[in-house]
Structures are given as structure tokens and as C-alpha cells.
Design an enzyme around this catalytic site. Sequence first.
Site, PDB file in Angstrom:
ATOM      1  CD  GLN A  61      -5.350   4.952   6.973  1.00 31.47           C
ATOM      2  OE1 GLN A  61      -4.436   4.828   6.165  1.00 31.47           O
ATOM      3  NE2 GLN A  61      -6.178   3.971   7.261  1.00 31.47           N
TER       4      GLN A  61
ATOM      5  CG  ASP B  68     -13.067   2.141   5.934  1.00 35.00           C
ATOM      6  OD1 ASP B  68     -12.258   2.197   4.984  1.00 35.00           O
ATOM      7  OD2 ASP B  68     -12.785   2.530   7.083  1.00 35.00           O
TER       8      ASP B  68
ATOM      9  CB  SER C 207      -6.141  10.266   3.355  1.00 40.66           C
ATOM     10  OG  SER C 207      -5.587   9.411   4.325  1.00 40.66           O
TER      11      SER C 207
ATOM     12  NE  ARG D  27      -3.809  -0.109   2.244  1.00 40.12           N
ATOM     13  CZ  ARG D  27      -4.669   0.074   3.249  1.00 40.12           C
ATOM     14  NH1 ARG D  27      -4.745  -0.813   4.213  1.00 40.12           N
ATOM     15  NH2 ARG D  27      -5.435   1.138   3.279  1.00 40.12           N
TER      16      ARG D  27
HETATM   17  C1  S3P Z   1      -9.044   5.564   8.794  1.00 37.04           C
HETATM   18  C2  S3P Z   1      -9.111   6.307   7.662  1.00 37.04           C
HETATM   19  C3  S3P Z   1      -9.542   5.781   6.357  1.00 37.04           C
HETATM   20  C4  S3P Z   1     -10.231   4.423   6.501  1.00 37.04           C
HETATM   21  C5  S3P Z   1      -9.504   3.508   7.445  1.00 37.04           C
HETATM   22  C6  S3P Z   1      -9.426   4.130   8.819  1.00 37.04           C
HETATM   23  C7  S3P Z   1      -8.590   6.195  10.043  1.00 37.04           C
HETATM   24  O1  S3P Z   1      -8.405   5.595   5.529  1.00 37.04           O
HETATM   25  O2  S3P Z   1     -10.346   3.817   5.249  1.00 37.04           O
HETATM   26  O3  S3P Z   1     -10.160   2.264   7.547  1.00 37.04           O
HETATM   27  O4  S3P Z   1      -8.783   5.603  11.124  1.00 37.04           O
HETATM   28  O5  S3P Z   1      -8.051   7.297   9.982  1.00 37.04           O
HETATM   29  P1  S3P Z   1      -7.852   6.786   4.576  1.00 37.04           P
HETATM   30  O6  S3P Z   1      -7.366   7.840   5.454  1.00 37.04           O
HETATM   31  O7  S3P Z   1      -6.759   6.145   3.796  1.00 37.04           O
HETATM   32  O8  S3P Z   1      -9.015   7.182   3.750  1.00 37.04           O
END
Ligand code: S3P
Length: 738
Positions: free
Chosen positions: A471, A619, A469, A425
Site C-alpha cells: 500500500q 492477509d 507494504s 489505522r
Molecule cells: C494491499 C496490501 C497489503 C494487504 C491489503 C491489500 C494492497 O497491505 O494487507 O489487504 O492492495 O496493496 P499492506 O501494504 O499494509 O501490507
Amino acid sequence: MSDLASKTILFVGLGLIGGSLARALRERNPAQKLLATDTDQSALDAAMQQGAIDRVGSLQQLAPAADICVLATPPLALIDLIPEVASLCPAHTVFTDVGSVKSHVLPAIDAQTETFAGNFVLGHPIAGSEQSGFQAASKDLFKGRKTILCPLERNSTAAIAQINEFWRQVGADVIGMTPERHDQVLAATSHLPHLLAFAIVDVLLHQEQSDDIFRYAAGGFADFSRVASSDSTMWSDIFVANAQATETVLDDYIDALRSLKESINSRDRAALREVFNRAKQTRDRFIHNHYQGNSLQTVSDNLITFKTAPGGTISGSLRVPGDKSISHRSVIFGALADGITKVSGFLEGEDALKTVAAFREMGVTIVGPDKGEMTIYGVGKEGLQAPRIPLDMGNSGTAMRLMAGLLAAQAFDSELFGDESLNSRPMGRIADPLLTMGAAIETDSDGTPPLKIEGKKLRGTQYDMPVASAQVKSCLLLAGLFAEGTTSVTEPAICRDHTERMLKGFGYTIEGGYPGSTVSVQGGQRLAAASIDVPADISSAAFFLVAASIAPDSDLLLEHVGINPTRIGVINILRDMGAAISFENQQEVGGEPVADIRVKSSRLHGIEIPKDQVPLAIDEFPVLFVAAACAEGETVLRGAEELRVKESDRIDAMATGLKTLGVEIETFPDGIRIVGGKFGGGKIDSLGDHRIAMAFAVAGLRAEDAIEIVNAQNVATSFPGFASLANAVGFKLTELAV
Ligand code: S3P
């Protein structure tokens, strides 16, 4: 950083455990000041002669010099020793013990001063041997073995951190438990087997012609009876000290023996085989996991297949496991906070447990999780210790990306890796902005893990995220907590804001954030411990929202689900499709909105999914595609290219699976078109993606034939116990270990 090297350590008891600790510490740091006292003068003489100890003497002579005092005596002797060391050691001395029983020590500790009780951190290395005494001591006894700490709320977090560091320095993996739980677990896993070993040798001894019996006793006897060579004083102490817990498990064992005896008596071969088979499978699995050296036993090491039978009605009520995003963050912030953070509703799935394991490896004492309850003894923002090994983030992108931001700002280096899916990833999305903050972070040449991170002093940044995102946003905010100046992140579309909410909950001032698109943190503030009630995960609830919508005559209540506005895309989309979803009992819990959600069967119709809902339902698309396949007309999703870089390429994985079932599908680089209608069964590969596996389990409710879903083991990463919970409300799902 560790200041253990400058401490004087006193061992009261220099047997197998005390001696092994002394040898291990000596090996790590030849200059470490080590003192010992023991009733066995020969052990002290040998230790002095071998240079394992610097000074021996009486407790009265040595105690005043002790910074750390290790009580390495049998459990009952400990009770008498506690008032003695309490009166002889200085107020700053920190204590630990090594005993196999914990609860019985508490009254003796509590009878001393508050300072003493604050500094006594109960510990127990799960290491040992049937041999005893200093002559059997080994410097390697604790390497890669677990040590259980049983911290108490009255302990000072500084004392806990010190004792944690002590055990880490001898090579142990430190885990945490309450004293009560420790005593129950040890009664079952250690005390009962020792009792049986002593008993079987004794039974055979009393048989007629016992000499003959022992002469012909082969491997099985030797294996089974090995621990009967253990020290009798220590073990009689253990059973007296842990009488209650051992009696309980002994009763269960006696019942099991009785039932086996009955099966033998009635020549019931099938009953015997059933028990033996179950035991064999359990032990094989245990040995497999154990000898892979995993401190975290990973359920997903074993392949799982789901099989659905057609039909079903969904009814009743259930609470799905805790929110994954909030669970990860509760460990991260709890570890960095000053004080003790208590978490309830924690998701005990493999992803969040990887985050727990990573912080444990960095010297944070964490008790639990046990039925969702977890206590984190925060080490403060500067208290993390350098990990001794690369940190395994398993299947979890969230763990890896959030940890990377935090680790980039530490005073030590680290490395992060994941499983096959995570290792493919994209990590450039975090590495690039971190580099602008002064981080030193290296990915593979294609921008994927492992991540090699050199800890640096960071400076704030202003970052416009090219993708929405949470994350990436959270990674940068975490780095920003440590950076000089301000770190601001602007998102192109609203995405989940748990980091922002939780930072506030931990007393950290932030600016901006939802409903605005820019959030800023100023480096340098501290975090104060908090109480966290993790709501049920809307991403896990989503499978049931769709299940009850598509299965006829359904009426389901999903309890205590997080309905944060940055997460409810799945509900907005399903309602647009005609779903009957309503909220009951809405409340705010620890800064997060929560509700019970009622969902009833409805006739869904296809829609064009609004683009602004994409990050809010990111998700949930696998199961939304199943809803679309059951809806009248066609559903179109665009602007969702992010789905291609999740645990699998979710557009392809779902399209392939739905086509197998006979659904009409068209894919685009950034989305999919699904034509709803009837569909059949077939064999689906979930590609190790938890949400793909669960989505097809939901599809099984409306498929006209059985669906077989292979590679479903990773369901345990986010939703342990999915199949049994699903069956409890009306699924017809079989889970097979293959
Ligand atoms: C999450 C953010 C999302 C999500 C992941 C959990 C988080 O990802 O898909 O399951 O806890 O910040 P992305 O930030 O890549 O969209």
C-alpha cells in the site's frame, strides 16, 4: 477544471426537470448563459420574468448558440426532436436528455451523424415529483439525488465528462448504467409503481359510491396513490417507450397478486405473513440505508452473526470473487487513463465499491459493476474534479492509502475518512514520505485518519520503506506519476506488485520492480485505457484452501485464481505444512498468472513459518492460524507485527478466539505459537474484521461444537456471498441478520 461556466446551455422543454435544472444552474452561477424553448409560452414568460432564463425563442433561433443542449421533453417527443436538434445545433454541441426510458432513443441517435452520436450522452435524474410544469421547478430538485448516465461506446469521453460535470454542478450524484439495464431497473423501481398508483385510483373510481370511498380513504391511500397525480402525457409515453421491460415486471407482479389472492381465498394467514414480513424487512432496510444518505448502500450497516454446525466435507468447484487489490487498482488506473477501460471479474465488495464511489464523486463516469462487469470512462491524468464532500473509504486501508498518494498531487484539496477500524489505522507511513515529495497532508495527532490533503505540485523521491507494504509502495508510485522527476521505492522484503504490473498494462513505463526490490517511475507519462480480467482473489480462496485441507474426504477445485508470485505465501506455507494443493490450467491473463487450484484433505503438521513468506501471505494468517490449530504439533510465526495494524489486531483477535475454542496459544509482539489438536465451540467476536469472521467459519468444520461468530457483517467488504458459496461446497454455516 470545469469549463461549464463559460458554456451556453439550451433547454428544449422547460417543465419540472428543465426548469429545475435552469434554476439550479442559475443559483450556482448567476452569469451562466441559459436559453429555453417550449411549446408552453406561459412557462417561457414566467422563466424570463423571474430571471431564470436569459433568452427564449424558437428552436431555430436558439440552437446555433447552444454549447450544451438539454432535451427535457417526454420520451416519445424526444424521438422527433432528435433530427431537428441534430440539424440546427452546431457540430460541437453536446447533448443530454432527462428521459425515464433510454433504449428507445438509440435508433434515432444512430440515424444522425457520427459526430452527433458521439456528443449525445443519455442521462436521467432520479428526481422528480408528482407535480409538473415550470411553476413546480425547484433549484434543489437534484441535490443529493442520483442521476444515471448511460454512456455509449461511440460517445466521446470529452462529451461524457462534460455532461457528468453538468449534473454534478446541479448537485446530483452521477452513476452509470447501460441503457438496457437502466430500462429494466426503472421499469421495476419507478414505472411499475406508477402504473399501480394510476390503476388503484382508477379501480376505486369505478366502484359504486366512489365518492364515499375517496371521502374515507386515509393515509394509506394517499401514500400509495401520490404518484397518480403525475403528468398523463409523460407517463403514457413512458409505458409505450419501455413496453418490453415493464411488461416483464408487470407479469411478475400479476403472478404475485394471484398468489396473494389464493392465500386470501384459502385464509392462509401464514403464507400472507411470510410475504408481508419479507416485504417489511426489505423496505425497512431500504429506508434505513436510503435516509442515511448513503449513495452506496452498505450491507455492513446491519449486524450479521455466523453460526457453524460441526463437521462437513468440502467438495465440488467454485470461483471466489475478484481480487480486491486488482479491483481497487482497476478503478484508479481506469479513471486516470485516456479512453475507455473495461473490467471483468470486478469484486463487488464494499471496499472496492468505496473506490468506485470516490471516483464517481470526482466526476468519473463508471458503468456497473454489474456481475463483475464494469466500464470506466477515463478522464485522463488531469481530468479529476474536486470532490464536493469528504471521501468515505469505509473499511479499506488500500483505498485510503492509494487514494492519498493520488490526491496529494491534484490541483484541488480533499479529505479522506473511514469507519471506526480504518480511522484507527496508521497513516504516518504514507504521510511522512509524501511530505518529502512536497505534499501537504495532515492526519490526526496520533497519525490516524481523517486525512486532510491540500493538492500540491510534487517532486520525485527516493524512499526506503521501513515496512514491506504494497500500500505504501503503491501510494508513492501513484504520487510519482504526477511528480517532477523520478520516484523510487525500495522494499525491505518482496510485497505484492499489482501496481507495477498494471501500470505496465496501462502503457506506463516503469523501471525495476519484482524480482528486484526497487521500482521507479518517472512523472509525466500518460496512461492508456486497457482491458482488465480480474482473477479470483487468492486471499478469498485461502479460506477454501484451508477448509478443504482440514475437512475429511475433501476435494475442491478453485477456479481462475490469481497466483501472482508475490501473493502465494499461503500456498507455500500450506504445502510446507503438508497440504495437497496442485495447479491446473495455468495461464497468464492480462499480465497476472492465473490457475485453477485443486486442494484435497491432508494431514497437516506444524511448522516454523519462514519469515520471507510473511509479506507474501500477509492477509491469509487468520485462516492459516486455523490450519495450525488443526495441524499436528506446533506452528510458530514471528516477524509479523504488521498483523497488529490490519482491520483489527489480528494476532490478538485470533488468539482470543482460538483460546475460546480451547486451543493452546502463546502470543508475541510480532507473532504467535499455536499448538494443534482437538478444539470445541464457543462464541467468538470477529471485531468487525472480515477475515477473522471467515477464518472462524472455517474452524467450524473441525470444531467439536457449534461456533457462533458475532460482528461478521464486514465479510461483505471483501467477500460478498461468502456464506452461500461456502455452503454450496459443504460448509454448515448459517448467516443471521441481528
Ligand atoms: C494491499 C496490501 C497489503 C494487504 C491489503 C491489500 C494492497 O497491505 O494487507 O489487504 O492492495 O496493496 P499492506 O501494504 O499494509 O501490507
